[in-house]
Write an enzyme that holds these catalytic residues in place. Structure first.
Site, short mmCIF file in Angstrom:
data_model
loop_
_atom_site.label_atom_id
_atom_site.label_comp_id
_atom_site.label_asym_id
_atom_site.label_seq_id
_atom_site.Cartn_x
_atom_site.Cartn_y
_atom_site.Cartn_z
N ARG A 68 0.72 -1.36 0.08
CA ARG A 68 -0.01 -0.20 -0.10
C ARG A 68 1.15 0.95 -0.18
O ARG A 68 0.39 2.43 -0.57
CB ARG A 68 -0.82 -0.08 1.16
CG ARG A 68 -1.95 0.77 1.28
CD ARG A 68 -2.94 0.54 2.03
NE ARG A 68 -4.19 1.73 1.92
CZ ARG A 68 -4.33 2.52 3.73
NH1 ARG A 68 -3.73 3.15 3.53
NH2 ARG A 68 -5.96 3.35 3.33
N HIS A 72 0.94 4.15 -3.17
CA HIS A 72 -0.22 5.23 -2.56
C HIS A 72 0.76 6.69 -2.96
O HIS A 72 0.76 7.31 -3.26
CB HIS A 72 -0.47 5.62 -1.13
CG HIS A 72 -1.60 5.13 -0.57
ND1 HIS A 72 -2.41 6.04 0.04
CD2 HIS A 72 -2.85 4.04 -0.80
CE1 HIS A 72 -3.64 5.49 0.71
NE2 HIS A 72 -4.00 3.86 -0.86
N ASN A 98 -4.44 8.76 3.68
CA ASN A 98 -2.99 8.23 4.11
C ASN A 98 -3.00 8.26 5.78
O ASN A 98 -2.50 7.36 6.92
CB ASN A 98 -2.46 9.02 3.73
CG ASN A 98 -1.80 8.39 2.49
OD1 ASN A 98 -1.70 7.75 2.23
ND2 ASN A 98 -1.06 9.17 1.89
N HIS A 197 -6.34 -6.12 -3.13
CA HIS A 197 -7.67 -6.00 -1.48
C HIS A 197 -7.11 -7.91 -1.41
O HIS A 197 -8.81 -7.64 -0.26
CB HIS A 197 -8.29 -5.51 -2.24
CG HIS A 197 -7.91 -4.02 -1.98
ND1 HIS A 197 -9.44 -3.26 -1.68
CD2 HIS A 197 -7.25 -2.99 -1.91
CE1 HIS A 197 -8.99 -2.11 -1.67
NE2 HIS A 197 -7.31 -1.52 -1.59
#
Length: 322
Positions: A68, A72, A98, A197
């Site tokens: 992740r 991001h 975040n 996910h």
């Protein structure tokens, strides 16, 4: 009649050619390559893998957390997401997607420290994130891929860019398609990347509306989550994004969507009577194609506008500029 050239004209032509050749060589050298550290830090990849394997062994969730971080960061791949706030600088860690959510910074610190010990000032924090992502997926049973290397680290960050670029879990399908299309991704690549996910967890505050208000959700699935996520309070309580196999990188995520057991609103949007239903169906029945497409899409994501050549810097500490 034969055309004559003066010596100065010939010299000028030669100089222009040399400048053009130099520019082309510079462009080639600035591209990412899989063997970027082969000479400058030959043990870089094994050092990163060792630290990732150890961290994921201690806590399976860390694999998802490291993936992740890269995701991001890449919506630029320049390690801007790792910069801490200072009295004169606001980084990206407090962006909506975040804040109180991103984790794994300590693992990145450990990796960077080890690399600085063996190859000071050589391996970028951005490349650490890219390699750690691959190694995390492999550690949790997913497929491997060749990581392109040579990214450099930013000297700044943008809170506003992080807020606007990172797709929110509240987006409908049209918003998801638009957000990914803006970065050059197809609908198929959106679905493949969303398959990340299949690991990791989400906070109650992110899926509360989904389990209490939305109707395109399996009722028993929603009920089971309400004990972990009350209608008020418990915002930071966690639930796995993939209830079936939360620490295995597999295609169970897509099977869950077909059963209306997507945890996030944005997850279930991929299978809700829209244009991506067929791709979810395809991945649910063909794990190999999902893993291959995911790897290709993550490599493409890692190539989004990286800093290379002499741009940026190689941070000594991933949390702050040199």
């Amino acid at each position: 009649m034969a055309q004559s050239y003066s010596s100065s004209a010939i010299l000028t032509t030669i100089i222009k050619f040399c400048l053009l050749f130099s520019l082309l060589v510079g462009m080639v050298s600035a591209r990412l390559s899989s063997n970027f550290y082969a000479t400058s830090c030959p043990n870089a990849l094994s050092t990163i893998k060792s630290a990732v394997d150890s961290a994921v062994s201690r806590e399976k969730r860390m694999g998802a957390s490291l993936l992740r971080l890269h995701f991001h960061d890449c919506f630029g791949c320049d390690a801007s997401v790792l910069l801490d706030d200072t009295s004169t600088f606001t980084g990206e860690k407090t962006a909506g997607s975040n804040n109180n959510s991103l984790r794994g910074f300590d693992v990145v610190d450990t990796i960077k420290s080890r690399l600085e010990n063996i190859c000071p000032g050589v391996v970028s924090c951005a490349d650490i994130l890219a390699v750690a992502t691959r190694d995390s997926v492999v550690a949790l049973g997913g497929t491997s891929w060749t990581v392109q290397l040579g990214r450099r680290d930013s000297t700044t960050a943008s809170l506003s860019a992080a807020n606007s670029n990172i797709p929110a879990p509240t987006l409908n399908l049209s918003g998801l398609l638009s957000a990914f299309s803006n970065k050059g991704f197809t609908a198929k690549e959106l679905v493949a990347l969303s398959g990340s996910h299949t690991i990791g967890q989400a906070r109650c505050t992110v899926f509360r509306t989904r389990i209490y208000i939305e109707t395109n959700i399996d009722s028993s699935f929603a009920t089971s989550l309400k004990s972990k996520c009350p209608s008020t309070g418990g915002d930071n309580n966690l639930a796995p994004l993939d209830l079936t196999s939360p620490t295995s990188f597999d295609n169970a995520y897509f099977k869950n969507l077909i059963s209306n057991k997507g945890l996030l609103h944005s997850d279930q949007q991929l299978f809700n009577g829209g244009s991506t239903d067929s791709q979810v169906n395809a991945y649910s029945s063909n794990s190999a194609s999902f893993l291959t497409d995911f790897a290709n899409a993550i490599v493409k994501m890692g190539n989004l506008s990286p800093l290379t050549g002499t741009s940026g810097q190689i941070r000594k500490n991933c949390r702050k500029t040199n």
